[in-house]
Design an enzyme around this catalytic site. Structure first.
Site, mmCIF file in Angstrom:
data_model
loop_
_atom_site.group_PDB
_atom_site.id
_atom_site.type_symbol
_atom_site.label_atom_id
_atom_site.label_comp_id
_atom_site.label_asym_id
_atom_site.label_seq_id
_atom_site.Cartn_x
_atom_site.Cartn_y
_atom_site.Cartn_z
ATOM 1 N N GLU A 231 0.468 -1.205 -0.485
ATOM 2 C CA GLU A 231 0.168 0.214 0.110
ATOM 3 C C GLU A 231 1.188 1.175 -0.106
ATOM 4 O O GLU A 231 1.924 1.087 0.396
ATOM 5 C CB GLU A 231 -0.773 -0.127 1.303
ATOM 6 C CG GLU A 231 -1.924 1.564 0.850
ATOM 7 C CD GLU A 231 -3.343 1.430 2.317
ATOM 8 O OE1 GLU A 231 -2.727 0.519 2.887
ATOM 9 O OE2 GLU A 231 -3.466 2.261 2.027
ATOM 10 N N GLY B 244 2.881 2.539 11.037
ATOM 11 C CA GLY B 244 2.792 1.106 12.019
ATOM 12 C C GLY B 244 2.299 0.087 12.273
ATOM 13 O O GLY B 244 2.981 -0.812 12.260
ATOM 14 N N ALA B 245 1.336 0.082 10.647
ATOM 15 C CA ALA B 245 1.485 -1.690 10.216
ATOM 16 C C ALA B 245 0.675 -1.572 9.400
ATOM 17 O O ALA B 245 0.285 -0.333 9.040
ATOM 18 C CB ALA B 245 0.536 -1.781 11.175
ATOM 19 N N MET B 246 0.345 -2.845 8.556
ATOM 20 C CA MET B 246 -0.496 -2.526 7.573
ATOM 21 C C MET B 246 -1.302 -4.482 7.590
ATOM 22 O O MET B 246 -0.800 -5.046 7.965
ATOM 23 C CB MET B 246 0.547 -3.104 5.898
ATOM 24 C CG MET B 246 0.118 -2.972 5.021
ATOM 25 S SD MET B 246 -1.304 -2.056 4.253
ATOM 26 C CE MET B 246 -1.859 -2.338 3.434
ATOM 27 N N GLU B 247 -2.653 -3.778 6.943
ATOM 28 C CA GLU B 247 -3.409 -4.998 6.943
ATOM 29 C C GLU B 247 -4.084 -5.976 5.595
ATOM 30 O O GLU B 247 -4.780 -6.185 5.537
ATOM 31 C CB GLU B 247 -5.195 -4.626 6.753
ATOM 32 C CG GLU B 247 -5.598 -3.746 5.715
ATOM 33 C CD GLU B 247 -4.876 -2.209 5.690
ATOM 34 O OE1 GLU B 247 -3.883 -1.658 6.339
ATOM 35 O OE2 GLU B 247 -5.720 -1.726 4.040
ATOM 36 N N ASN B 248 -2.534 -6.497 4.890
ATOM 37 C CA ASN B 248 -2.711 -7.185 4.261
ATOM 38 C C ASN B 248 -3.650 -8.885 4.506
ATOM 39 O O ASN B 248 -3.365 -9.378 5.691
ATOM 40 C CB ASN B 248 -0.780 -7.710 3.976
ATOM 41 C CG ASN B 248 0.143 -6.947 3.663
ATOM 42 O OD1 ASN B 248 0.292 -6.562 3.323
ATOM 43 N ND2 ASN B 248 1.020 -6.778 4.609
ATOM 44 N N GLU C 281 -6.034 -3.221 12.351
ATOM 45 C CA GLU C 281 -5.606 -3.876 11.124
ATOM 46 C C GLU C 281 -6.367 -4.846 11.190
ATOM 47 O O GLU C 281 -7.053 -5.437 10.215
ATOM 48 C CB GLU C 281 -4.209 -4.496 11.174
ATOM 49 C CG GLU C 281 -3.509 -3.583 11.453
ATOM 50 C CD GLU C 281 -2.930 -1.940 10.488
ATOM 51 O OE1 GLU C 281 -3.693 -2.247 9.505
ATOM 52 O OE2 GLU C 281 -2.586 -0.795 10.781
ATOM 53 N N HIS D 239 -9.915 -3.867 9.614
ATOM 54 C CA HIS D 239 -9.749 -3.980 8.557
ATOM 55 C C HIS D 239 -9.977 -5.102 7.731
ATOM 56 O O HIS D 239 -10.556 -5.036 6.545
ATOM 57 C CB HIS D 239 -7.942 -3.448 7.914
ATOM 58 C CG HIS D 239 -7.453 -2.128 7.762
ATOM 59 N ND1 HIS D 239 -8.305 -1.125 7.345
ATOM 60 C CD2 HIS D 239 -7.127 -1.493 8.553
ATOM 61 C CE1 HIS D 239 -8.084 -0.279 7.214
ATOM 62 N NE2 HIS D 239 -6.859 0.047 7.591
HETATM 63 N N1 TRP Z 1 -3.148 0.787 5.694
HETATM 64 C C1 TRP Z 1 -2.527 0.780 6.596
HETATM 65 C C2 TRP Z 1 -3.679 1.462 8.452
HETATM 66 O O1 TRP Z 1 -3.847 0.443 8.697
HETATM 67 C C3 TRP Z 1 -1.536 2.350 6.475
HETATM 68 C C4 TRP Z 1 0.078 1.859 5.862
HETATM 69 C C5 TRP Z 1 0.615 1.130 6.589
HETATM 70 C C6 TRP Z 1 0.714 1.920 4.842
HETATM 71 N N2 TRP Z 1 1.975 1.051 5.333
HETATM 72 C C7 TRP Z 1 1.465 2.091 4.206
HETATM 73 C C8 TRP Z 1 0.397 3.634 4.268
HETATM 74 C C9 TRP Z 1 2.688 2.487 3.579
HETATM 75 C C10 TRP Z 1 1.142 4.242 2.914
HETATM 76 C C11 TRP Z 1 2.165 3.139 3.144
HETATM 77 O O2 TRP Z 1 -3.425 2.419 8.458
HETATM 78 ZN ZN ZN Z 2 -5.598 1.437 8.705
#
Ligand code: TRP
Ligand code: ZN
Length: 880
Positions: A127, A267-271, A304, A307
C-alpha cells in the site's frame, strides 16, 4: 518538475480497460536478485462499447524486465513497449494469460516499499502503490484478483515462508532450498498482497469464532523477541471477539498471521491474513513497553484486524476514497479501545490527537477534504484528516442514526458490497437506505476542507425567564476552497443552572439534547429558566469543530466542578488553561511581569483534595497542560520561545503552589506491586507520574533524588522512563550528573533491544537542553541508522517536533540541520523525508523571526535536482 502535469484528479476516474481475474506469483528469493514470475489472467472490461481492443497498460517501478509471454508465446521486444514506468501491450483477444518475469534487488531497496529486507527478513509493503515495484500490474485498488503465491528460498536462512491466505503446498528442494505455496480465496487488490521470508519464531494460539470455526493465530518475530508477543495475542483475541459482538463480523480464513518487522515506514499494514507490523507497535512486555505503548498495541492490532472487513472484504474504488477504509476503521478501533479502557479518557486522547495534528493540518498548505479531489503523490495523503477527521465523520453519522440503525446500515454496507471496490458515497447510501434519512447536506463533510467554527452567544432575559443561544457557523478558507456551504453540525449540549445542577432542556425534561445545526445561523430558545445558565456545549466533542463561546473564568470553574459530562469538565479545564497561558504569553510579548491568576491554584487544590470519585486516569488528563501545538494553533505570528516560556511558567507556578499535594498523592500512589497493563493500574501510574512531573518542575535537589529512586527501583518501563524523563527535564545541577550516568547505564542494558533504544534516543532528542551538537552525536551511535524509520523518528523526528526550543533556535541551526538531513534521506526513503518536512510547512503562522529561516530551507530543497515527488508536492504547496 511541474505541479499541474503531475496532478491526478478524482473527476478523471475511469474503470480499467481490463480486469485481472487470477494472479499467480512465483518468488525465487536469491542472495543477490529475486526473480518474480507473474502469470495474470486478463479479461477485457466490457463496460463500454468498443470497436478495437484497447492497449493493456501495466504499472511498474524500478523493475528489470526479463521476459513477457502471452499464452504460450514469448514476445519479442517489438511486441511490447516499456516506457516511463509502464509496460504496454496490444492484445489480440478479449481474454488471455500473460506471464511476466522481472528481477528485483531487495537488499538494495531502502524505500521500504515493494519487496525489501529488514534485519535479513524479506518482507513487502504494497500500500498504496508498492506492488508495482514487484512486477508489472494493474496496480489500482479496483482491480481485484484471486492470488496464488509460491516462495522458493534457502531453508536454513529462510525457514519461514509466508503469504496471504492458506498454505496449500510445501516441499524441500534438493539444493538446500525449500518452497511453500499459499492460496488466498478472497479476491483482493494488489495493495493487500504480502510475502515474508526469514528466520522467525512464532507465538501460536487459536480463536473459536461465533460459528464455531477454529482460527489459528500466529505472531512471528525475530527469535530474540519471542517472549514479547503475549500482550498483542490477547489484544487480537479481544478484537476478534469485539468485532463479532459489535458489528457481527467474523474472521473468514483458517489462519491469521502477524509479523513484526523492525524497518517499517508506518505503524502496521492490514495485508489479507498476513498483517505486517512495525516491531514498535506489536512487541512488548513490562520491561520493554510502557502503558501507553500497550494501549497503542491494542488499538493498532484492533485497527488492522478490523480492516479485514472495513478495507479488505469491502475495499476502495480509488485512492481518493482512502477514508472509506481508514476513517471507518479508526472509528472502529477507537470504539474498541473505549470499550477496553476508560472511555472518557480514550475520547480525550482521541480529541487531543485530532486537535493537535488535524486542526493544524487544516490551517496549513496541505489542508484537504476527507475525500480529496486531487493529489500528486498518494503517500502524502495518509494524513490525520483522512484518518482522524474521517473517523469523526463516521462518529457523527453513528450518532445521527443512533446505535441500532447505524449497525443495520453497516450490515447492509458489508452485505451489499462484499467483494467490491466502492466509494464513500456507497457507505453513506447504505446508511440512507436503512434510515430513510437524506444525508446529502451531511456529505459536505467529505468534500469541504477546513475546521468549521461555531460562534455561540448566550442571551438571558430575566423578565421572560428565557435563555437564547445564538449559534453561527463559518469555515475558514483552505487552499482551493474559499467559500464553503454550511455543514450539518451535531451539537450536544446542556445548561448548568445557578445551583450547579443541570436544567431540563427538552420537553420531556432531559438534561441533555442534540441540536443538528444545518444553517449558517441558528437560535435555540430555552424557556422557564429562572437565572442565567452556563451552557455546556459540544459534550463529548460531538463534532470536529471549534466552538467559540466567551465564558468567564468563573463560569469555566463551575463547569469544571459540576458539569455531569466528564469530557466537558476536561474541555472546560483546557479552555481555562489556554486562556491563562495565553495571558502570560501576552505579558511576555509586551515585556510585562508575569502574573498568574490565583484562581487556578485554588481550583486545582479543591479538585485534588475533594473526594469526587474521579478516576486517576481522568485526573491526569484533567491536570495535563494543553499541548504546545494546540496552544500555538490560534495565535497570530506565533513567537515560539515566548509561548514555550509561558507554558513553562504556569507549570512551575502549579508545581510550587501545590507542592504539598503533589508529594502527598505521589506517596499515596507510589507502591511497588506486580505490574499489569490494565486500565485501573494504568490510571494510578499515570497520575503518579503526573505528580512526579510537577514535582520535577520545582527544580529541587529532593525532586532529583525522587526521580532517580523511581528510575532505579521500578519494575516496569512506564515508571523507569517517567523517572528518567524527570531527570532529563530537571535543570538542577545534580540532575545533569545523574542523567549522564543513568543514560550510560541504560545504554548498556538496552543496546541489543531495538525498541528500547528508540526510547533512549527520543528522551534525549526531545529534551530542551539537548543542543544540536548532541543530536549529531546520537546520529553517530551504533544503534542509529538513517535507513531505519523508527530511529529517524526517535532522533530527528523528536528533535524537530518536540524539542521546539532547540529546533527553532534563532541562529537557524536547527533548520540548517533539517535541510541537510532531508536531502540525505530523500534518496534513501522519500516517505520519511516527506514526513520530516511537516514542521516547516506551517512557516506562515510564525513570527518573522522564524519565517525567513524556515522558508529559506523549503526554497533550498525545492532548488535541488532530483528531489522526490513526495517532497516536491509538499514544498510546492507550502510556498504557494
Ligand atoms: N493501511 C495502513 C493502515 O492500517 C497504512 C499503511 C501502512 C501505509 N503502511 C503503509 C500507507 C505504507 C502507506 C504506505 O493504516
Ligand atoms: Zn488503516
Amino acid at each position: 518538475m511541474d505541479a499541474t502535469s503531475k496532478m491526478i484528479y478524482l473527476k478523471d476516474y475511469q474503470q480499467p480497460a481490463y480486469w485481472i481475474k487470477k494472479t499467480d506469483l512465483v518468488f525465487d528469493l536469491n542472495q543477490k536478485h529475486t526473480q518474480v514470475t507473474s502469470t495474470l489472467h486478463i479479461v477485457l472490461n466490457e463496460f463500454k462499447p468498443i470497436t478495437t481492443l484497447p492497449v493493456l497498460i501495466l504499472d511498474g517501478k524500478d523493475l528489470i524486465l526479463k521476459s513477457v509471454r502471452i499464452n504460450h508465446e514469448i514476445l519479442s521486444d517489438t511486441e511490447y513497449e516499456e516506457i516511463a514506468d509502464k509496460l504496454k501491450i496490444q492484445p489480440t483477444e478479449k481474454q488471455f494469460y500473460i506471464t511476466i518475469v522481472t528481477e528485483l534487488a531487495p537488499h538494495e531497496n531502502t524505500t521500504l516499499e515493494g519487496l525489501y529486507q529488514s534485519n535479513g527478513i524479506y518482507c513487502t509493503q504494497c500500500e498504496a502503490e508498492g506492488f508495482r515495484r514487484i512486477t508489472y500490474y494493474l496496480d489500482r485498488p479496483d482491480v481485484m484478483a484471486v492470488f496464488t503465491t509460491t516462495l522458493i528460498a534457502n531453508q536454513t536462512q529462510y525457514p519461514i515462508l509466508l503469504s496471504n491466505g492458506n498454505l496449500v503446498d510445501s516441499a524441500t528442494l534438493p539444493d538446500g532450498r525449500h518452497t511453500a505455496t499459499w492460496e488466498d480465496p478472497f479476491p483482493k487488490p494488489s495493495y493487500l498482497f504480502a510475502i515474508v521470508a526469514g528466520n522467525l519464531m512464532c507465538h501460536e494460539d487459536a480463536f473459536i469464532t461465533k460459528s464455531k470455526r477454529t482460527v489459528l493465530l500466529k505472531i512471528f518475530t525475530e527469535p530474540a523477541y519471542i517472549k514479547e508477543c503475549d500482550y498483542a495475542m490477547d489484544a487480537l483475541k479481544r478484537a476478534m471477539q469485539w468485532d463479532e459482538e459489535k458489528y457481527g463480523r467474523e474472521y473468514d480464513l483458517d489462519i491469521f498471521m502477524i509479523v513484526a518487522i523492525d524497518a517499517f515506514n508506518m505503524g502496521a499494514m492490514e495485508n489479507k491474513g498476513l498483517n505486517i507490523f512495525n516491531a514498535s507497535c506489536i512487541l512488548g512486555d513490562s520491561n520493554t513497553a510502557t502503558d501507553s505503548v500497550f494501549q497503542r498495541i491494542e488499538s493498532i492490532v484492533g485497527h488492522e484486524y478490523f480492516h479485514n472487513w472495513s478495507g479488505n472484504r469491502v475495499t476502495c474504488r480509488d485512492w481518493f476514497q482512502l477514508s472509506l477504509k481508514e476513517g471507518f476503521t479508526v472509528f472502529r478501533d477507537q470504539s474498541f479501545s473505549a470499550d477496553m479502557n476508560a472511555s472518557t479518557v480514550q475520547r480525550i486522547q482521541d480529541v487531543n490527537q485530532l486537535r493537535t495534528v488535524q486542526f493544524l493540518e487544516d490551517l496549513g498548505p496541505m489542508a484537504h477534504p476527507v475525500r480529496p479531489e486531487k493529489f500528486i503523490e498518494i503517500s502524502n495523503f495518509y494524513t490525520s484528516t483522512i484518518y482522524e477527521k474521517g473517523a469523526e465523520v463516521i462518529r457523527m453519522l453513528s450518532h445521527i442514526l443512533g446505535p441500532d440503525l447505524f449497525r443495520k446500515g453497516c450490515d447492509l454496507y458489508f452485505d451489499r458490497h462484499d467483494g467490491e471496490a466502492v466509494t464513500c458515497d456507497d457507505f453513506v447510501a447504505a446508511l440512507e437506505s436503512v434510515s430513510q434519512l437524506d444525508l446529502i447536506q451531511f456529505k459536505r463533510w467529505y468534500w469541504q476542507a477546513g475546521t468549521p467554527v461555531v460562534q455561540g452567544i448566550g442571551e438571558y432575559d430575566k423578565s421572560e425567564a428565557v435563555y437564547r443561544l445564538h449559534l453561527k457557523q463559518y469555515c475558514p478558507p483552505t487552499p482551493g476552497q474559499i467559500d464553503k456551504l454550511p455543514f450539518v453540525i451535531p451539537i450536544k449540549l446542556g445548561l448548568l443552572g445557578a445551583d450547579n445542577q443541570l436544567l431540563p432542556v427538552t420537553e420531556s425534561g432531559e438534561t441533555e439534547t442534540v441540536v443538528l445545526m444545518k444553517k449558517s445561523q441558528h437560535v435555540l430558545i430555552f424557556e422557564n429558566i429562572s437565572s442565567k445558565p452556563i451552557p455546556s456545549l459540544m459534550r463529548d466533542f460531538s463534532a470536529p469543530i471549534t466552538m467559540r463561546f466567551s465564558y468567564t473564568r468563573a463560569e469555566l470553574i463551575s463547569l469544571i466542578q459540576y458539569d455531569t459530562n466528564e469530557f466537558n469538565r476536561w474541555e472546560s479545564m483546557q479552555r481555562l488553561l489556554v486562556s491563562i497561558i495565553h495571558e502570560i504569553y501576552e505579558h511576555i510579548q509586551s515585556n510585562q511581569t508575569i502574573q498568574i491568576d490565583a484562581q487556578l491554584e485554588v481550583l486545582f487544590r479543591a479538585l485534588l483534595t475533594q473526594d469526587n470519585h474521579l478516576n486517576w486516569a481522568f485526573l491526569s488528563e484533567l491536570f495535563a497542560l494543553p499541548t504546545f501545538t494546540y496552544l500555538g494553533s490560534n495565535l497570530p505570528a506565533l513567537h515560539i520561545h515566548h509561548l514555550y516560556a509561558a507554558r513553562k511558567a504556569v507549570k512551575q507556578h502549579l508545581a510550587t503552589t501545590l507542592v504539598d499535594i503533589w508529594y502527598e498523592k505521589y506517596q499515596l500512589l507510589n507502591k511497588i506491586t506486580p505490574y499489569y497493563p490494565i486500565a485501573e493500574d494504568i490510571g494510578e501510574r499515570s497520575f503518579k507520574n503526573t505528580c512526579l512531573s510537577y514535582i520535577m518542575a520545582l527544580q529541587s535537589e529532593e525532586s532529583v533524588q525522587l526521580a532517580k529512586q523511581q528510575c532505579v527501583h521500578s519494575n516496569n518501563l512506564t515508571d523507569t522512563l517517567a523517572g528518567l524523563n524527570g531527570l532529563i527535564q530537571s535543570e538542577h545541577p545534580t540532575a545533569s550528573v545523574m542523567r549522564q550516568s543513568m543514560l550510560c547505564e541504560l545504554n548498556t542494558q538496552w543496546s541489543n533491544q531495538s525498541n528500547l533504544m528508540n526510547y533512549w534516543f527520543s528522551v534525549q532528542a526531545s529534551d530542551e537542553k539537548t543542543a544540536l551538537k548532541h543530536i549529531l552525536e546520537l546520529m553517530k551511535h551504533d544503534a542509529f541508522s538513517l535507513t531505519n524509520p523508527n530511529k529517524v523518528r526517535s532522533v530527528i523526528g523528536s528533535f524537530c517536533r518536540t524539542n521546539v526550543v532547540q529546533f527553532h533556535a534563532l541562529d537557524r541551526s536547527g533548520y540548517a540541520f533539517l535541510l541537510d538531513t532531508i536531502l540525505k534521506l530523500d534518496s534513501i526513503n522519500p516517505r520519511m523525508s516527506a514526513a520530516l518536512l511537516s514542521p516547516l510547512t506551517q512557516w506562515k503562522r510564525y513570527d518573522a523571526l522564524y519565517q525567513v529561516g524556515m522558508k529559506n530551507v523549503l526554497e533550498q530543497i525545492l532548488a535541488e535536482k532530483n528531489i522526490s515527488v513526495d517532497v516536491f508536492e509538499i514544498i510546492s504547496k507550502s510556498l504557494s
